[in-house]
Design a protein around this motif. Structure first.
Motif, PDB file in Angstrom:
ATOM      1  N   GLU A 233     -64.322   5.524 -21.104  1.00  0.00           N
ATOM      2  CA  GLU A 233     -63.093   4.824 -21.155  1.00  0.00           C
ATOM      3  C   GLU A 233     -61.699   5.551 -20.403  1.00  0.00           C
ATOM      4  O   GLU A 233     -60.610   5.607 -20.962  1.00  0.00           O
ATOM      5  N   PRO A 234     -61.774   6.068 -19.367  1.00  0.00           N
ATOM      6  CA  PRO A 234     -60.504   6.680 -18.711  1.00  0.00           C
ATOM      7  C   PRO A 234     -59.347   5.758 -18.380  1.00  0.00           C
ATOM      8  O   PRO A 234     -58.432   6.143 -18.375  1.00  0.00           O
ATOM      9  N   SER A 235     -59.694   4.243 -18.489  1.00  0.00           N
ATOM     10  CA  SER A 235     -58.623   3.562 -18.221  1.00  0.00           C
ATOM     11  C   SER A 235     -57.928   3.005 -19.272  1.00  0.00           C
ATOM     12  O   SER A 235     -56.924   2.406 -19.197  1.00  0.00           O
ATOM     13  N   GLU A 236     -58.471   3.372 -20.363  1.00  0.00           N
ATOM     14  CA  GLU A 236     -58.029   2.683 -21.738  1.00  0.00           C
ATOM     15  C   GLU A 236     -56.414   2.804 -22.070  1.00  0.00           C
ATOM     16  O   GLU A 236     -56.142   4.019 -22.090  1.00  0.00           O
ATOM     17  N   GLY A 237     -55.879   1.862 -22.274  1.00  0.00           N
ATOM     18  CA  GLY A 237     -54.415   2.014 -22.605  1.00  0.00           C
ATOM     19  C   GLY A 237     -53.758   2.271 -21.710  1.00  0.00           C
ATOM     20  O   GLY A 237     -52.593   2.938 -21.856  1.00  0.00           O
ATOM     21  N   LEU A 238     -53.810   2.313 -20.407  1.00  0.00           N
ATOM     22  CA  LEU A 238     -53.014   2.973 -19.443  1.00  0.00           C
ATOM     23  C   LEU A 238     -52.515   1.707 -18.548  1.00  0.00           C
ATOM     24  O   LEU A 238     -53.259   0.715 -18.437  1.00  0.00           O
ATOM     25  N   ALA A 239     -51.338   1.984 -18.100  1.00  0.00           N
ATOM     26  CA  ALA A 239     -50.703   0.748 -17.170  1.00  0.00           C
ATOM     27  C   ALA A 239     -51.356   0.704 -15.889  1.00  0.00           C
ATOM     28  O   ALA A 239     -51.931   1.548 -15.600  1.00  0.00           O
TER      29      ALA A 239
ATOM     30  N   GLN B 201     -64.804  -0.981 -20.422  1.00  0.00           N
ATOM     31  CA  GLN B 201     -64.851  -2.317 -20.783  1.00  0.00           C
ATOM     32  C   GLN B 201     -64.026  -2.925 -19.593  1.00  0.00           C
ATOM     33  O   GLN B 201     -64.091  -4.111 -19.403  1.00  0.00           O
ATOM     34  N   ASN B 202     -63.421  -2.248 -18.677  1.00  0.00           N
ATOM     35  CA  ASN B 202     -62.628  -2.785 -17.652  1.00  0.00           C
ATOM     36  C   ASN B 202     -63.440  -3.021 -16.537  1.00  0.00           C
ATOM     37  O   ASN B 202     -63.654  -1.953 -15.856  1.00  0.00           O
ATOM     38  N   MET B 203     -64.046  -4.282 -16.287  1.00  0.00           N
ATOM     39  CA  MET B 203     -65.045  -4.481 -15.461  1.00  0.00           C
ATOM     40  C   MET B 203     -64.409  -4.325 -13.941  1.00  0.00           C
ATOM     41  O   MET B 203     -64.965  -3.720 -13.111  1.00  0.00           O
ATOM     42  N   HIS B 204     -63.218  -4.963 -13.559  1.00  0.00           N
ATOM     43  CA  HIS B 204     -62.525  -4.734 -12.153  1.00  0.00           C
ATOM     44  C   HIS B 204     -62.450  -3.317 -12.013  1.00  0.00           C
ATOM     45  O   HIS B 204     -62.700  -2.902 -10.748  1.00  0.00           O
ATOM     46  N   PHE B 205     -62.053  -2.622 -12.990  1.00  0.00           N
ATOM     47  CA  PHE B 205     -61.953  -1.110 -12.676  1.00  0.00           C
ATOM     48  C   PHE B 205     -63.287  -0.742 -12.172  1.00  0.00           C
ATOM     49  O   PHE B 205     -63.399   0.118 -11.004  1.00  0.00           O
ATOM     50  N   CYS B 206     -64.271  -0.945 -12.857  1.00  0.00           N
ATOM     51  CA  CYS B 206     -65.655  -0.289 -12.542  1.00  0.00           C
ATOM     52  C   CYS B 206     -66.142  -0.874 -11.130  1.00  0.00           C
ATOM     53  O   CYS B 206     -66.667  -0.083 -10.368  1.00  0.00           O
ATOM     54  N   LEU B 207     -65.935  -2.300 -10.911  1.00  0.00           N
ATOM     55  CA  LEU B 207     -66.381  -2.599  -9.474  1.00  0.00           C
ATOM     56  C   LEU B 207     -65.865  -1.854  -8.403  1.00  0.00           C
ATOM     57  O   LEU B 207     -66.242  -1.628  -7.392  1.00  0.00           O
ATOM     58  N   GLY B 208     -64.621  -1.514  -8.606  1.00  0.00           N
ATOM     59  CA  GLY B 208     -63.753  -0.777  -7.571  1.00  0.00           C
ATOM     60  C   GLY B 208     -64.278   0.729  -7.495  1.00  0.00           C
ATOM     61  O   GLY B 208     -64.120   1.352  -6.352  1.00  0.00           O
ATOM     62  N   VAL B 209     -64.972   1.599  -8.634  1.00  0.00           N
ATOM     63  CA  VAL B 209     -65.200   2.988  -8.340  1.00  0.00           C
ATOM     64  C   VAL B 209     -66.670   3.204  -8.389  1.00  0.00           C
ATOM     65  O   VAL B 209     -67.141   4.279  -7.967  1.00  0.00           O
TER      66      VAL B 209
ATOM     67  N   GLY C 212     -49.644   9.407 -20.635  1.00  0.00           N
ATOM     68  CA  GLY C 212     -51.267   9.137 -20.893  1.00  0.00           C
ATOM     69  C   GLY C 212     -52.206   9.352 -19.725  1.00  0.00           C
ATOM     70  O   GLY C 212     -53.104   9.965 -19.736  1.00  0.00           O
ATOM     71  N   GLY C 213     -51.510   8.864 -18.527  1.00  0.00           N
ATOM     72  CA  GLY C 213     -52.465   8.813 -17.288  1.00  0.00           C
ATOM     73  C   GLY C 213     -52.439  10.335 -16.986  1.00  0.00           C
ATOM     74  O   GLY C 213     -53.552  10.983 -16.527  1.00  0.00           O
TER      75      GLY C 213
END
Ligand SMILES: Nc1ncnc2c1ncn2[C@@H]1O[C@H](COP(=O)(O)OP(=O)(O)OP(=O)(O)O)[C@@H](O)[C@H]1O
Ligand SMILES: [Mg+2]
Lengths: 300, 243
Positions: free
Chosen positions: B169-175, B201-209, B146-147
């Motif tokens: 949503e590039p992070s969706e459903g990934l480990a 939706q993944n806010m932590h992911f977004c805060l990082g990038v 998936g990644g």
């Protein structure tokens, strides 16, 4: 049944060679028509029930160009290009309106095209049989192989069909356009999002399928009688070829077309009253043993 | 990357955009602006309208009202393929690789000149930035993880030399470890001053990038600011992003 005659022919080199060559040219024409049908179905997801029309148009365009110019090269080009152009117009104005619609709607549009085109051919060329005759260049003595005789034109036809098949296969598998077309078959919306004009490509692929049918018609013109409605039996046989070979597989279409050609040639000797039945029996057998066709992708 | 004209004008502007699916209105006057070099996060809960906003920009769900401008020129109303040619690189959700094409053939299908004829991104350049893909260039895309597929879809769209990259949503459903790799990749692209809009939706992911964030809820923009400001705004985080 005439199994003795059939056994006699298979055992006699000259008869065998003659029947094989007859079977091969039937097969090559079917191969060209069926690969067009298969290409259109594979990419656009529609069955072009009017495909036989383009075979007929190819033959008549070739006939008309040959009458007018005396050049067989121009006749071939006219058959191929004419059928392709009519195909693009048919796709843009009619077929594209029934994509994704009820199968019955698609059938109806195609059936209308068949009736109209058959009648147009009748009006323009007359309802009677037409003969184009063998072009100068091929009016030579047949080539002798193992005591059997093969007309030079047959050899030319087989070479043309195989050459076109090879170019088509390479084009689809090795060129960028071919890669885009295969992607279009799988995910058209994504292909569009990558900046590719999918409607134009659909029309082009449909036209290409019709060029293949038209080329077959033009190649057939010197060795077949031309009649309005001549596309119907070719359509049915190329359906059988596509089912046996596997939808979407060009090598599959080639193998199946040769099988059907040989079945017809030898069936005509051994089972003169049951030749058509043999083809359907062959198709039934393949459907039972390998539902996706001899070389079709094994999906669903 | 050749610079788009009008350096003062945002690369992408969405103005007062309404989108309907049939009779139901999904977007209500969305306003959004992404400047050159920014990485803008489009945040919002499940069903907030992030994907619909992207589809409106990409020409797949044309707005009934409002406008989408690319470097000041309207692209709304154009067919999706023309929007793509104008310079919008839309990477839809669900990692839509062409599964029966090799990795390299996926890239080849995506290759095109950018809106000003530039061909900055080539397969070789992609392999430098995505070394993981270089080792699998002859593998069928359907057999990638998936990644890896997510990286391939991003790479494939970059091959079209867009002015802005839209990632749904590039992070969706990934480990988590793969999400981190995607994050690294986005930061690398950001470092190369690729302009990016990411729906997440993944806010932590977004805060990082991301460098900037716009939050939408029920089809409306409720907040827009720099990423540090959002990080400090607990009220917004609590109310719309449920952290
Ligand atoms: N094709 C459609 N027809 C009708 N309604 C739709 C359609 N697609 C989405 N919707 C509705 O539109 C709203 C917004 O959907 P959208 O996919 O834009 O949300 P999202 O923010 O991307 O959500 P997610 O985080 O789940 O991807 C939802 O209420 C959804 O049910
Ligand atoms: Mg979504």
């Amino acid at each position: 049944m005439n199994l003795d005659v059939l056994a006699g022919c298979v055992a006699t080199a000259s008869c065998f060679v003659t029947q094989v060559s007859t079977g091969l040219i039937v097969g090559m024409l079917l191969f060209l028509v069926a690969s067009g049908l298969s290409l259109i179905f594979g990419v656009l997801g529609v069955v072009n029930f009017a495909h036989g029309v383009f075979y007929m148009l190819g033959a008549y365009f070739a006939f008309a160009a040959y009458e007018a110019t005396g050049s067989f090269v121009l006749a071939l080009l006219a058959g191929a290009a004419g059928a392709g152009l009519v195909g693009i117009v048919f796709e843009r104005f009619f077929m594209s309106r029934v994509y994704g619609k009820d199968l019955l709607m698609q059938l109806l549009v195609c059936y209308a095209a068949i009736l109209i085109c058959d009648d147009l051919v009748k009006i323009v060329f007359g309802a009677d049989y037409k003969l184009m005759g063998m072009p100068e260049a091929f009016a030579t003595a047949p080539v002798e192989v193992l005591g059997g005789f093969i007309p030079g034109y047959y050899i030319f036809m087989v070479g043309m069909a195989l050459g076109i098949g090879a170019v088509l296969w390479l084009g689809i598998n090795r060129t960028r356009l071919g890669k885009i077309i295969r992607a279009l078959a799988i995910n058209p919306q994504m292909v569009g999002a990558l900046g590719i004009n999918t409607r134009l490509l659909y029309a082009g692929v449909f036209g290409m399928g019709c060029v293949l049918a038209g080329t077959a018609g033009a190649l057939a013109a010197p060795v077949r009688t031309l009649t309005p409605g001549m596309g119907l039996s070719v359509l049915i046989e190329s359906f059988i070829v596509t089912v046996i070979g596997g939808m979407g597989s060009i090598p599959g279409a080639l193998v199946a077309a040769i099988l059907i050609g040989l079945t017809r040639a030898f069936g005509a000797i051994g089972f003169p009253l049951f030749t058509d039945g043999l083809m359907f029996a062959l198709m039934g057998l393949v459907l039972i043993l390998r539902p996706s066709g001899l070389l079709g992708a094994r999906t669903a | 990357m050749s610079a788009p004209p009008n350096p003062g004008v945002p690369i992408l502007e969405v103005k007062g955009t309404d989108v309907f699916y049939g009779a139901s209105q999904i977007l209500f006057g969305i306003d959004l602006a992404v400047a050159r070099g920014q990485t803008m996060a489009l945040l919002g809960r499940n069903g907030a309208g992030k994907s619909t906003t992207f589809k409106a920009i990409a020409g797949i769900a044309p707005p009934r009202r409002g406008q989408v401008l690319l470097s000041g020129a309207a692209v709304s109303g154009k067919a999706p393929y023309l929007v793509a040619r104008a310079g919008i690189g839309y990477v839809p959700e669900d990692r839509q690789v062409f599964p029966e094409h090799t990795v390299e053939d996926n890239l080849i299908v995506g290759a095109k000149a950018g809106p000003r004829g530039d061909r900055h991104w080539t397969a070789e350049r992609i392999y430098e930035v995505f070394p993981l893909l270089a080792g699998m260039r002859h593998r069928m895309a359907g057999r990638l993880s998936g990644g890896e597929q997510q990286m391939l879809t991003i790479a494939r769209t970059l091959m079209g030399n867009p002015d802005i990259l839209l990632l749904d949503e590039p992070s969706e459903g990934l480990a988590p470890i793969i999400v981190r790799a995607i994050g690294d990749l986005i930061r690398t692209l950001r470092g190369m001053s690729v302009t990016i809009l990411i729906a997440e939706q993944n806010m932590h992911f977004c805060l990082g990038v991301a460098t900037h964030a716009t939050v939408i809820d029920k089809g409306q923009v409720v907040y827009s600011a720099g990423i540090d400001e959002l990080r400090g705004n607990d009220a917004i985080l609590q109310r719309y992003l449920a952290v």
